[in-house]
Design a protein around this motif. Structure first.
Motif, PDB file in Angstrom:
ATOM      1  N   SER A 261       0.861  -1.174   0.000  1.00 37.76           N
ATOM      2  CA  SER A 261       0.000   0.000   0.000  1.00 37.76           C
ATOM      3  C   SER A 261       0.899   1.227   0.000  1.00 37.76           C
ATOM      4  N   PHE A 262       0.581   2.177  -0.859  1.00 33.80           N
ATOM      5  CA  PHE A 262       1.394   3.381  -0.944  1.00 33.80           C
ATOM      6  C   PHE A 262       0.638   4.607  -0.456  1.00 33.80           C
ATOM      7  N   GLY A 263      -0.389   4.378   0.355  1.00 37.06           N
ATOM      8  CA  GLY A 263      -1.200   5.481   0.856  1.00 37.06           C
ATOM      9  C   GLY A 263      -0.396   6.492   1.650  1.00 37.06           C
ATOM     10  N   ILE A 264       0.556   6.032   2.439  1.00 40.52           N
ATOM     11  CA  ILE A 264       1.368   6.954   3.231  1.00 40.52           C
ATOM     12  C   ILE A 264       2.244   7.792   2.312  1.00 40.52           C
ATOM     13  N   HIS A 265       2.782   7.165   1.269  1.00 43.08           N
ATOM     14  CA  HIS A 265       3.602   7.914   0.302  1.00 43.08           C
ATOM     15  C   HIS A 265       2.761   8.968  -0.412  1.00 43.08           C
ATOM     16  N   VAL A 266       1.543   8.593  -0.761  1.00 42.16           N
ATOM     17  CA  VAL A 266       0.640   9.541  -1.419  1.00 42.16           C
ATOM     18  C   VAL A 266       0.326  10.702  -0.482  1.00 42.16           C
ATOM     19  N   ALA A 267       0.101  10.406   0.792  1.00 38.40           N
ATOM     20  CA  ALA A 267      -0.176  11.463   1.769  1.00 38.40           C
ATOM     21  C   ALA A 267       1.017  12.412   1.877  1.00 38.40           C
ATOM     22  N   GLU A 268       2.201  11.849   1.870  1.00 35.85           N
ATOM     23  CA  GLU A 268       3.412  12.669   1.949  1.00 35.85           C
ATOM     24  C   GLU A 268       3.550  13.564   0.713  1.00 35.85           C
ATOM     25  N   ILE A 269       3.314  12.980  -0.464  1.00 35.33           N
ATOM     26  CA  ILE A 269       3.376  13.744  -1.714  1.00 35.33           C
ATOM     27  C   ILE A 269       2.330  14.852  -1.719  1.00 35.33           C
ATOM     28  N   ALA A 270       1.156  14.558  -1.125  1.00 37.04           N
ATOM     29  CA  ALA A 270       0.062  15.532  -1.094  1.00 37.04           C
ATOM     30  C   ALA A 270       0.290  16.644  -0.084  1.00 37.04           C
ATOM     31  N   GLY A 271       1.354  16.529   0.712  1.00 40.37           N
ATOM     32  CA  GLY A 271       1.680  17.606   1.638  1.00 40.37           C
ATOM     33  C   GLY A 271       1.085  17.469   3.025  1.00 40.37           C
ATOM     34  N   MET A 272       0.704  16.256   3.415  1.00 42.51           N
ATOM     35  CA  MET A 272       0.200  16.060   4.782  1.00 42.51           C
ATOM     36  C   MET A 272       1.304  16.432   5.765  1.00 42.51           C
ATOM     37  N   PRO A 273       0.930  16.936   6.937  1.00 45.11           N
ATOM     38  CA  PRO A 273       1.952  17.300   7.931  1.00 45.11           C
ATOM     39  C   PRO A 273       2.863  16.121   8.252  1.00 45.11           C
ATOM     40  N   ARG A 274       4.132  16.421   8.415  1.00 42.00           N
ATOM     41  CA  ARG A 274       5.149  15.396   8.649  1.00 42.00           C
ATOM     42  C   ARG A 274       4.814  14.538   9.872  1.00 42.00           C
ATOM     43  N   SER A 275       4.239  15.154  10.920  1.00 44.75           N
ATOM     44  CA  SER A 275       3.902  14.399  12.136  1.00 44.75           C
ATOM     45  C   SER A 275       2.871  13.312  11.842  1.00 44.75           C
ATOM     46  N   ILE A 276       1.933  13.582  10.944  1.00 43.49           N
ATOM     47  CA  ILE A 276       0.904  12.601  10.591  1.00 43.49           C
ATOM     48  C   ILE A 276       1.527  11.454   9.796  1.00 43.49           C
ATOM     49  N   VAL A 277       2.387  11.799   8.845  1.00 48.01           N
ATOM     50  CA  VAL A 277       3.058  10.780   8.023  1.00 48.01           C
ATOM     51  C   VAL A 277       3.929   9.885   8.908  1.00 48.01           C
ATOM     52  N   LYS A 278       4.634  10.508   9.847  1.00 47.01           N
ATOM     53  CA  LYS A 278       5.502   9.742  10.757  1.00 47.01           C
ATOM     54  C   LYS A 278       4.670   8.785  11.610  1.00 47.01           C
ATOM     55  N   ARG A 279       3.547   9.277  12.151  1.00 47.53           N
ATOM     56  CA  ARG A 279       2.678   8.434  12.976  1.00 47.53           C
ATOM     57  C   ARG A 279       2.075   7.300  12.148  1.00 47.53           C
ATOM     58  N   ALA A 280       1.685   7.593  10.918  1.00 47.22           N
ATOM     59  CA  ALA A 280       1.119   6.565  10.035  1.00 47.22           C
ATOM     60  C   ALA A 280       2.141   5.460   9.774  1.00 47.22           C
ATOM     61  N   ASN A 281       3.400   5.821   9.620  1.00 49.31           N
ATOM     62  CA  ASN A 281       4.441   4.814   9.409  1.00 49.31           C
ATOM     63  C   ASN A 281       4.614   3.917  10.638  1.00 49.31           C
ATOM     64  N   VAL A 282       4.510   4.501  11.829  1.00 52.64           N
ATOM     65  CA  VAL A 282       4.597   3.709  13.066  1.00 52.64           C
ATOM     66  C   VAL A 282       3.443   2.712  13.120  1.00 52.64           C
ATOM     67  N   ILE A 283       2.232   3.198  12.825  1.00 48.34           N
ATOM     68  CA  ILE A 283       1.046   2.324  12.852  1.00 48.34           C
ATOM     69  C   ILE A 283       1.161   1.233  11.792  1.00 48.34           C
ATOM     70  N   LEU A 284       1.631   1.588  10.594  1.00 48.13           N
ATOM     71  CA  LEU A 284       1.796   0.603   9.519  1.00 48.13           C
ATOM     72  C   LEU A 284       2.749  -0.507   9.938  1.00 48.13           C
ATOM     73  N   LYS A 285       3.864  -0.153  10.532  1.00 52.16           N
ATOM     74  CA  LYS A 285       4.826  -1.174  10.973  1.00 52.16           C
ATOM     75  C   LYS A 285       4.195  -2.113  11.996  1.00 52.16           C
ATOM     76  N   GLN A 286       3.378  -1.554  12.898  1.00 52.10           N
ATOM     77  CA  GLN A 286       2.701  -2.386  13.902  1.00 52.10           C
ATOM     78  C   GLN A 286       1.686  -3.314  13.235  1.00 52.10           C
ATOM     79  N   LEU A 287       0.906  -2.779  12.295  1.00 54.11           N
ATOM     80  CA  LEU A 287      -0.081  -3.606  11.590  1.00 54.11           C
ATOM     81  C   LEU A 287       0.594  -4.727  10.805  1.00 54.11           C
TER      82      LEU A 287
END
Length: 157
Positions: free
Chosen positions: A61-87
């Motif tokens: 899934s590249f949703g986090i990458h898309v969010a980053e490209i779309a300019g989502m705040p870095r804190s949200i992208v970082k948190r999403a990566n933590v959650i993804l690793k746990q999932l």
């Protein structure tokens, strides 16, 4: 997806754009389901979308990458990566979610019950309103008014 696949009346052509990997498995057991993905290239931890459609489902899934490209705040992208690793860690120990698709395909009972087969008088009235609409000759304003009429029926006002 199962309901649409089993729809005896129409066999609708439907496009799903999703990251649910379980849907990739459905192609093995449902003959009309075909998976395609947009090819990507990963360079130095960055994802490059190649805009090329390829047969087969995506493994990632590249949703986090898309969010980053779309300019989502870095804190949200970082948190999403933590959650993804746990999932991913949780799924690695569990395997596929729910029933395997082969079991689902073998035990399916046909069509889902129609919302309009219920014996609720309000639903019957909503059904009659919807069935009375000529969607091919309805203006956007008429559609909004009809939707408002149906809302009044459901809310009892």
């Amino acid at each position: 997806m199962e309901y649409l696949h089993e729809n005896a009346k129409g066999h609708p052509r439907t496009l799903f754009a999703t990251h649910y990997h379980e849907l990739n498995e459905m192609e093995k057991n449902f003959p009309r389901i075909k998976n395609y993905n947009v090819s990507v290239k990963e360079v130095d931890g960055k994802v490059i979308f190649l805009r090329k459609l390829e047969k087969g489902g995506s493994e990632h899934s590249f949703g986090i990458h898309v969010a980053e490209i779309a300019g989502m705040p870095r804190s949200i992208v970082k948190r999403a990566n933590v959650i993804l690793k746990q999932l991913e860690a949780d799924n690695a120990s569990v395997g596929t979610v729910g029933k395997p698709t082969a079991e689902i395909a073998a035990s399916r009972e046909g069509m889902q019950l129609s919302f309009f087969q219920l014996d609720d008088p309000v639903l019957c009235q909503v059904r009659d309103e919807i069935l009375g609409i000529d969607v091919n000759n309805l203006t956007p304003l008429e559609a909004l008014n009809k939707l408002n009429d149906i809302k009044k029926i459901v809310s009892g006002k």
